[in-house]
Design an enzyme around this catalytic site. Sequence first.
Site, PDB file in Angstrom:
ATOM      1  CB  VAL A 112      -0.942   0.001   1.222  1.00 52.47           C
ATOM      2  CG1 VAL A 112      -1.792   1.250   1.248  1.00 52.47           C
ATOM      3  CG2 VAL A 112      -1.827  -1.242   1.186  1.00 52.47           C
ATOM      4  CB  CYS A 113       2.038   3.321  -2.637  1.00 56.29           C
ATOM      5  SG  CYS A 113       2.796   1.805  -3.235  1.00 56.29           S
TER       6      CYS A 113
END
EC number: 2.3.2.34
Length: 129
Positions: A112-113
Amino acid sequence: MIKLFSLKQQKKDEESAGGNRTGAGGKKASAAQLRIQKDINELNLPKTCEIVFPDQDDLLNFKLIISPDEGFYKGGKFVFSFKVGQGYPHDPPKVKCETMVYHPNIDLEGNVCLNILRYTTYSDHEKLD
């Protein structure tokens, strides 16, 4: 879902038992464990979200299951795993999407960025100037 006790109640129970704050196996609970317990107790999740603890004695590793009931992802079931380190809340948790999904904030490995989950160093701030 497991039943979580408030920190206040846990402290009262331990004081009445004559012991110190301890986790599983008689070890002292770390600051990260106490903080995550407090944060989880204060969560007010919508009906489309569920927290699952694979090991009920380990609050630092859990899964969040999101099942949207509207929008583009309606009908989907998305599982995110959280690994909270001993530096919590100063260090962000590691979050990984276990469900293969096309989303601009999730890479092909499920990472997850989001800026809020990134650990920034002093050198990162220098690059911004």
